[in-house]
Design a protein around this motif. Structure first.
Motif, mmCIF file in Angstrom:
data_model
loop_
_atom_site.group_PDB
_atom_site.id
_atom_site.type_symbol
_atom_site.label_atom_id
_atom_site.label_comp_id
_atom_site.label_asym_id
_atom_site.label_seq_id
_atom_site.Cartn_x
_atom_site.Cartn_y
_atom_site.Cartn_z
ATOM 1 N N GLY A 194 -12.905 -1.329 10.896
ATOM 2 C CA GLY A 194 -11.721 -0.616 10.427
ATOM 3 C C GLY A 194 -11.261 -1.130 9.073
ATOM 4 N N LEU A 195 -11.327 -2.434 8.892
ATOM 5 C CA LEU A 195 -10.934 -3.022 7.610
ATOM 6 C C LEU A 195 -11.809 -2.503 6.474
ATOM 7 C CD1 LEU A 195 -9.342 -5.047 5.881
ATOM 8 C CD2 LEU A 195 -11.003 -6.782 6.572
ATOM 9 N N LEU A 196 -13.114 -2.424 6.709
ATOM 10 C CA LEU A 196 -14.015 -1.909 5.679
ATOM 11 C C LEU A 196 -13.694 -0.451 5.346
ATOM 12 C CD1 LEU A 196 -17.366 -3.544 6.852
ATOM 13 C CD2 LEU A 196 -15.876 -4.264 4.961
ATOM 14 N N ALA A 197 -13.418 0.359 6.370
ATOM 15 C CA ALA A 197 -13.051 1.758 6.147
ATOM 16 C C ALA A 197 -11.731 1.850 5.381
ATOM 17 C CB ALA A 197 -12.948 2.501 7.483
ATOM 18 N N GLY A 253 -6.022 9.036 5.348
ATOM 19 C CA GLY A 253 -7.083 8.401 6.134
ATOM 20 C C GLY A 253 -6.909 6.889 6.211
ATOM 21 N N ALA A 254 -6.568 6.282 5.073
ATOM 22 C CA ALA A 254 -6.368 4.830 5.048
ATOM 23 C C ALA A 254 -5.215 4.426 5.959
ATOM 24 C CB ALA A 254 -6.121 4.352 3.619
ATOM 25 N N LEU A 255 -4.140 5.199 5.945
ATOM 26 C CA LEU A 255 -2.996 4.880 6.810
ATOM 27 C C LEU A 255 -3.355 5.060 8.287
ATOM 28 C CD1 LEU A 255 -0.090 6.401 4.689
ATOM 29 C CD2 LEU A 255 -0.560 3.970 5.116
ATOM 30 N N ALA A 256 -4.163 6.079 8.591
ATOM 31 C CA ALA A 256 -4.602 6.273 9.971
ATOM 32 C C ALA A 256 -5.476 5.095 10.426
ATOM 33 C CB ALA A 256 -5.370 7.589 10.103
ATOM 34 N N VAL A 257 -6.374 4.653 9.569
ATOM 35 C CA VAL A 257 -7.235 3.518 9.896
ATOM 36 C C VAL A 257 -6.400 2.248 10.050
ATOM 37 C CG1 VAL A 257 -9.090 2.028 9.037
ATOM 38 C CG2 VAL A 257 -9.315 4.504 8.891
ATOM 39 N N PHE A 258 -5.401 2.079 9.185
ATOM 40 C CA PHE A 258 -4.508 0.923 9.292
ATOM 41 C C PHE A 258 -3.837 0.921 10.668
ATOM 42 C CE2 PHE A 258 -0.778 -1.662 8.715
ATOM 43 C CZ PHE A 258 -1.166 -2.640 7.799
ATOM 44 N N GLY A 259 -3.350 2.083 11.089
ATOM 45 C CA GLY A 259 -2.742 2.199 12.422
ATOM 46 C C GLY A 259 -3.727 1.857 13.525
ATOM 47 N N TYR A 260 -4.968 2.291 13.366
ATOM 48 C CA TYR A 260 -6.001 1.963 14.346
ATOM 49 C C TYR A 260 -6.215 0.457 14.424
ATOM 50 C CZ TYR A 260 -10.641 1.271 16.321
ATOM 51 O OH TYR A 260 -11.690 0.814 17.082
ATOM 52 N N PHE A 283 0.832 -1.207 0.000
ATOM 53 C CA PHE A 283 0.000 0.000 0.000
ATOM 54 C C PHE A 283 0.864 1.254 0.000
ATOM 55 C CE2 PHE A 283 -2.776 3.216 2.028
ATOM 56 C CZ PHE A 283 -3.782 3.233 1.071
ATOM 57 N N LEU A 284 1.930 1.254 0.795
ATOM 58 C CA LEU A 284 2.840 2.401 0.808
ATOM 59 C C LEU A 284 3.502 2.597 -0.557
ATOM 60 C CD1 LEU A 284 4.516 1.974 4.306
ATOM 61 C CD2 LEU A 284 2.930 3.792 3.610
ATOM 62 N N LEU A 285 3.912 1.516 -1.186
ATOM 63 C CA LEU A 285 4.523 1.593 -2.505
ATOM 64 C C LEU A 285 3.537 2.155 -3.526
ATOM 65 C CD1 LEU A 285 6.910 0.950 -4.409
ATOM 66 C CD2 LEU A 285 5.893 -1.333 -4.705
ATOM 67 N N ARG A 286 2.332 1.625 -3.538
ATOM 68 C CA ARG A 286 1.332 2.111 -4.485
ATOM 69 C C ARG A 286 0.938 3.557 -4.175
ATOM 70 N NH1 ARG A 286 -3.310 -2.168 -4.986
ATOM 71 N NH2 ARG A 286 -3.306 -1.920 -2.750
ATOM 72 N N GLY A 287 0.875 3.902 -2.892
ATOM 73 C CA GLY A 287 0.582 5.279 -2.519
ATOM 74 C C GLY A 287 1.668 6.231 -2.992
ATOM 75 N N TYR A 288 2.914 5.825 -2.839
ATOM 76 C CA TYR A 288 4.036 6.642 -3.320
ATOM 77 C C TYR A 288 3.956 6.822 -4.834
ATOM 78 C CZ TYR A 288 8.763 8.043 -4.562
ATOM 79 O OH TYR A 288 9.837 8.702 -5.097
ATOM 80 N N GLY A 334 -8.680 3.219 0.800
ATOM 81 C CA GLY A 334 -7.603 2.782 -0.089
ATOM 82 C C GLY A 334 -8.026 2.799 -1.539
ATOM 83 N N SER A 335 -9.259 2.402 -1.799
ATOM 84 C CA SER A 335 -9.785 2.419 -3.162
ATOM 85 C C SER A 335 -9.876 3.852 -3.694
ATOM 86 C CB SER A 335 -11.159 1.747 -3.182
ATOM 87 O OG SER A 335 -11.699 1.774 -4.474
ATOM 88 N N ILE A 336 -10.303 4.766 -2.851
ATOM 89 C CA ILE A 336 -10.359 6.171 -3.254
ATOM 90 C C ILE A 336 -8.952 6.697 -3.502
ATOM 91 C CG2 ILE A 336 -10.944 8.516 -2.483
ATOM 92 C CD1 ILE A 336 -13.319 7.178 -0.938
ATOM 93 N N ALA A 337 -8.024 6.348 -2.622
ATOM 94 C CA ALA A 337 -6.643 6.836 -2.744
ATOM 95 C C ALA A 337 -5.957 6.327 -4.009
ATOM 96 C CB ALA A 337 -5.833 6.419 -1.517
ATOM 97 N N LEU A 338 -6.185 5.080 -4.365
ATOM 98 C CA LEU A 338 -5.422 4.483 -5.460
ATOM 99 C C LEU A 338 -6.168 4.407 -6.783
ATOM 100 C CD1 LEU A 338 -3.739 1.578 -3.477
ATOM 101 C CD2 LEU A 338 -2.773 3.810 -4.065
ATOM 102 N N LYS A 339 -7.495 4.521 -6.765
ATOM 103 C CA LYS A 339 -8.245 4.343 -8.011
ATOM 104 C C LYS A 339 -9.336 5.371 -8.228
ATOM 105 C CE LYS A 339 -7.872 -0.677 -7.974
ATOM 106 N NZ LYS A 339 -8.610 -1.913 -7.767
ATOM 107 N N ARG A 340 -10.197 5.532 -7.253
ATOM 108 C CA ARG A 340 -11.443 6.231 -7.482
ATOM 109 C C ARG A 340 -11.432 7.727 -7.177
ATOM 110 N NH1 ARG A 340 -12.418 1.389 -7.896
ATOM 111 N NH2 ARG A 340 -14.096 -0.031 -7.644
ATOM 112 N N GLY A 341 -10.398 8.204 -6.506
ATOM 113 C CA GLY A 341 -10.321 9.629 -6.196
ATOM 114 C C GLY A 341 -10.186 10.440 -7.473
ATOM 115 N N ARG A 342 -11.044 11.437 -7.638
ATOM 116 C CA ARG A 342 -11.063 12.210 -8.893
ATOM 117 C C ARG A 342 -9.946 13.235 -8.986
ATOM 118 N NH1 ARG A 342 -16.322 11.825 -11.680
ATOM 119 N NH2 ARG A 342 -17.628 10.480 -10.391
ATOM 120 N N THR A 343 -9.503 13.734 -7.830
ATOM 121 C CA THR A 343 -8.435 14.736 -7.839
ATOM 122 C C THR A 343 -7.301 14.281 -6.930
ATOM 123 O OG1 THR A 343 -9.342 15.990 -5.974
ATOM 124 C CG2 THR A 343 -10.145 16.585 -8.193
ATOM 125 N N LYS A 344 -6.138 14.856 -7.150
ATOM 126 C CA LYS A 344 -4.972 14.511 -6.329
ATOM 127 C C LYS A 344 -5.207 14.844 -4.857
ATOM 128 C CE LYS A 344 -0.890 13.066 -7.310
ATOM 129 N NZ LYS A 344 0.077 13.572 -8.002
#
Length: 128
Positions: free
Chosen positions: A78-81, A105-112, A21-26, A86-96
């Motif tokens: 948390g997994l569902l969130a 948000g996904a990383l914060a939820v992962f930490g949770y 996830f970090l690699l794909r996020g980068y 993650g889907s919004i971050a890597l695919k579905r988000g319309r803007t940067k």
């Protein structure tokens, strides 16, 4: 299978999930064409299948059910969130900016989720 081995497989799969996830996020942040690589549509799903199988095996081996253990229900929520963000971050988000916010948000939820797993508390910041 031995509980400690199942737990080790689960933890290893969690680490691989975070690394991918970090690699794909980068790569998303850098607008790298590598994000479209075929292996990135296959490997994360394979790892997630291992992660889920190990989690279910741990539940069975430990005789646990999410409805009886609130912290497990919190992890599932948390997994569902995490999946949605993650889907919004890597695919579905319309803007940067939307993608960046979803990535954070996904990383914060992962930490949770990890904190809940370690403390077995729905609100891990409240544990002693």
């Amino acid at each position: 299978m031995d509980y400690s081995l199942l737990r080790a497989v689960h933890v290893c799969a969690v680490v691989v999930t975070l690394a991918l996830f970090l690699l794909r996020g980068y790569w998303m942040l850098m607008d790298a064409p590598r994000l479209q690589a075929r292996w990135l549509r296959i490997v994360p799903h394979g790892n997630d299948a291992i992660l889920l199988a190990a989690a279910l095996a741990l539940l069975a081996a430990g005789g646990l059910t999410p409805l009886e253990q609130p912290w497990l229900l919190a992890k599932i929520g948390g997994l569902l969130a995490y999946i949605v963000l993650g889907s919004i971050a890597l695919k579905r988000g319309r803007t940067k900016p939307v993608r960046i916010a979803a990535l954070a948000g996904a990383l914060a939820v992962f930490g949770y989720i990890v904190a809940v797993a370690l403390t077995k508390q729905v609100m891990p910041w409240m544990s002693a």
